[in-house]
Design a protein around this motif. Structure first.
Motif, PDB file in Angstrom:
ATOM      1  N   ILE A 165      47.970  41.445  57.850  1.00  0.00           N
ATOM      2  CA  ILE A 165      48.510  42.659  57.509  1.00  0.00           C
ATOM      3  C   ILE A 165      48.985  43.236  59.162  1.00  0.00           C
ATOM      4  O   ILE A 165      50.232  43.888  58.952  1.00  0.00           O
ATOM      5  CB  ILE A 165      47.481  43.897  57.052  1.00  0.00           C
ATOM      6  N   LEU A 166      48.260  43.001  59.980  1.00  0.00           N
ATOM      7  CA  LEU A 166      49.069  43.535  61.356  1.00  0.00           C
ATOM      8  C   LEU A 166      49.941  42.618  61.839  1.00  0.00           C
ATOM      9  O   LEU A 166      50.957  43.226  62.448  1.00  0.00           O
ATOM     10  CB  LEU A 166      47.664  43.302  62.673  1.00  0.00           C
ATOM     11  N   ASN A 167      49.984  41.375  61.658  1.00  0.00           N
ATOM     12  CA  ASN A 167      51.237  40.523  61.723  1.00  0.00           C
ATOM     13  C   ASN A 167      52.234  41.154  60.975  1.00  0.00           C
ATOM     14  O   ASN A 167      53.225  41.043  61.357  1.00  0.00           O
ATOM     15  CB  ASN A 167      50.952  38.978  61.343  1.00  0.00           C
ATOM     16  N   GLU A 168      52.176  41.504  59.741  1.00  0.00           N
ATOM     17  CA  GLU A 168      53.244  42.058  59.056  1.00  0.00           C
ATOM     18  C   GLU A 168      53.816  43.298  59.439  1.00  0.00           C
ATOM     19  O   GLU A 168      54.938  43.588  59.573  1.00  0.00           O
ATOM     20  CB  GLU A 168      52.824  42.155  57.387  1.00  0.00           C
ATOM     21  N   PHE A 169      52.920  44.271  60.112  1.00  0.00           N
ATOM     22  CA  PHE A 169      53.343  45.327  60.575  1.00  0.00           C
ATOM     23  C   PHE A 169      54.349  44.881  61.894  1.00  0.00           C
ATOM     24  O   PHE A 169      55.297  45.628  61.997  1.00  0.00           O
ATOM     25  CB  PHE A 169      52.127  46.324  61.179  1.00  0.00           C
ATOM     26  N   LYS A 227      48.632  54.761  55.331  1.00  0.00           N
ATOM     27  CA  LYS A 227      49.577  55.886  56.047  1.00  0.00           C
ATOM     28  C   LYS A 227      50.836  54.819  56.543  1.00  0.00           C
ATOM     29  O   LYS A 227      51.860  55.118  56.657  1.00  0.00           O
ATOM     30  CB  LYS A 227      49.095  56.757  57.095  1.00  0.00           C
ATOM     31  N   THR A 228      49.990  53.812  57.418  1.00  0.00           N
ATOM     32  CA  THR A 228      51.215  52.871  57.899  1.00  0.00           C
ATOM     33  C   THR A 228      51.781  52.033  57.150  1.00  0.00           C
ATOM     34  O   THR A 228      53.188  51.892  57.271  1.00  0.00           O
ATOM     35  CB  THR A 228      50.259  51.858  58.911  1.00  0.00           C
ATOM     36  N   LEU A 294      54.651  53.436  64.216  1.00  0.00           N
ATOM     37  CA  LEU A 294      54.136  52.002  63.736  1.00  0.00           C
ATOM     38  C   LEU A 294      53.844  51.039  64.801  1.00  0.00           C
ATOM     39  O   LEU A 294      52.706  50.452  64.887  1.00  0.00           O
ATOM     40  CB  LEU A 294      55.457  50.887  63.087  1.00  0.00           C
ATOM     41  N   ARG A 295      54.284  51.371  66.191  1.00  0.00           N
ATOM     42  CA  ARG A 295      53.778  50.740  67.527  1.00  0.00           C
ATOM     43  C   ARG A 295      52.444  51.307  67.809  1.00  0.00           C
ATOM     44  O   ARG A 295      51.536  50.407  68.455  1.00  0.00           O
ATOM     45  CB  ARG A 295      54.649  50.931  68.548  1.00  0.00           C
ATOM     46  N   LYS A 296      52.116  52.453  67.552  1.00  0.00           N
ATOM     47  CA  LYS A 296      50.924  53.037  67.828  1.00  0.00           C
ATOM     48  C   LYS A 296      49.759  52.779  66.750  1.00  0.00           C
ATOM     49  O   LYS A 296      48.648  53.323  67.063  1.00  0.00           O
ATOM     50  CB  LYS A 296      51.161  54.412  68.125  1.00  0.00           C
ATOM     51  N   ALA A 297      50.003  52.458  65.604  1.00  0.00           N
ATOM     52  CA  ALA A 297      49.029  52.382  64.507  1.00  0.00           C
ATOM     53  C   ALA A 297      47.927  51.671  64.673  1.00  0.00           C
ATOM     54  O   ALA A 297      48.226  50.330  65.608  1.00  0.00           O
ATOM     55  CB  ALA A 297      50.043  51.677  63.097  1.00  0.00           C
ATOM     56  N   ASP A 298      46.799  51.997  64.589  1.00  0.00           N
ATOM     57  CA  ASP A 298      45.664  51.471  64.863  1.00  0.00           C
ATOM     58  C   ASP A 298      44.716  51.533  63.598  1.00  0.00           C
ATOM     59  O   ASP A 298      44.005  52.580  63.675  1.00  0.00           O
ATOM     60  CB  ASP A 298      44.755  51.930  66.033  1.00  0.00           C
TER      61      ASP A 298
END
Length: 301
Positions: A165-169, A227-228, A294-298
């Motif tokens: 899912i992080l790769n998809e982001f 949220k992301t 999106l870049r800061k999503a954690d």
């Protein structure tokens, strides 16, 4: 590997064998080896093993439990009806109706098929003249097959949905930047078909991840994750809104400055005008804002 279709001249690319396919094969090998040593009928164990191999561990567990429960229900009802008059056509029909009703009552939707197959085998005297022994054997065979399927699904090449899912982001972020760059350079319509496919894939991975949460060790902030995902969908909405803007568009000073931060020295060659192209600039500003979020999503602790 590619195959050539000589009739039409098309080049067809063979798909890779999926990991679920490979795991199913491994589970069946183990199931047959174990079944030949300890089980009455390996066939039923293999069928249960294959059916219990689902996309997620939770789905495997649910399917397996339903199958075992269905076998027990069918075995008990089959045994009771066989005591009255084994092979009787009317009782067979009534027994099937009873089996389906009880499965529905217990919420065993996934176990209904195996329940009435087990009932029919017992009531019609398939395989043995001893209904109770047949019922016990089927429950054991099914349980062993389900157990092997679940264990293999859990321990062999278990998907890392958090990483996926992080790769998809990251891919969605890169795709958005590429689409905006294409729009800014060519000032023409953009194709967001690929973006839509990525959103659909993201939803699919999210569903599987939520399914797996209680069986995973890593800590995930679900609220932040969702949220992301919503931000990705909002980006898609804004891209849709500017996709077919064909007339000449202008940039506001703020959007121009923010684009310079993202693209560096990219020569935009766009005219600056604060009062022109309000629709385009609104959606563009929202996309820029959401890319930064999106870049800061954690969502993975």
């Amino acid at each position: 590997m590619r195959l050539i279709d000589f009739s039409g001249g098309y080049d067809l690319k063979l798909k890779k064998i999926g990991m679920r396919n490979i795991k199913t094969g491994i589970a069946v090998i183990i199931c047959v080896l174990v079944g030949n040593l300890i089980l009455d009928n390996t066939f039923f164990a293999v069928v249960a093993c294959v059916i219990s191999m689902q996309n997620t561990f939770k789905a495997s567990l649910k399917t397996g439990i339903n199958r075992i429960s269905g076998t027990i229900v069918g075995g008990i009802i089959g045994f009771l009806f066989a005591l009255i008059s084994p092979g009787n056509p009317i009782l067979c029909g009534l027994g099937i109706m009873t089996t389906i009703y009880v499965c529905n009552l217990l919420g065993l939707r996934l176990g209904t098929n195996v329940a009435y197959v087990t009932f029919s085998a017992i009531h019609l005297g398939v395989g043995t003249a001893n209904p109770i022994q047949y019922s016990i054997n089927r429950v054991i065979d099914t349980s062993v097959g389900v157990l092997i399927g679940i264990i293999v699904n859990y321990f062999v090449a278990r998907p890392d949905y958090t990483k996926d899912i992080l790769n998809e982001f990251r891919e969605i972020e890169a795709n958005t930047i590429s689409l905006i760059e294409e729009k800014l350079i060519s000032n023409s319509a953009i194709d967001i078909t690929l973006f839509y496919k990525k959103i659909s894939k993201l939803d699919s991975i999210h569903k599987r991840l939520v399914d797996e949460l209680e069986y995973r060790k890593d800590s995930i902030n679900i609220e932040e994750l969702e949220k992301t995902i919503m931000i990705c969908k909002e980006i898609y909405f804004h891209l849709q809104s500017i996709e077919f803007l064909e007339k000449k568009c202008y940039l506001t000073k703020d959007n121009y400055k923010e684009l310079k931060k993202i693209y560096g020295e990219l020569d935009l060659n766009w005219d600056i005008a604060e009062s022109e192209s309000p629709v385009f600039n609104y959606h563009l500003s929202m996309i820029i804002k959401e890319i930064n979020i999106l870049r800061k999503a954690d969502c993975i602790k």
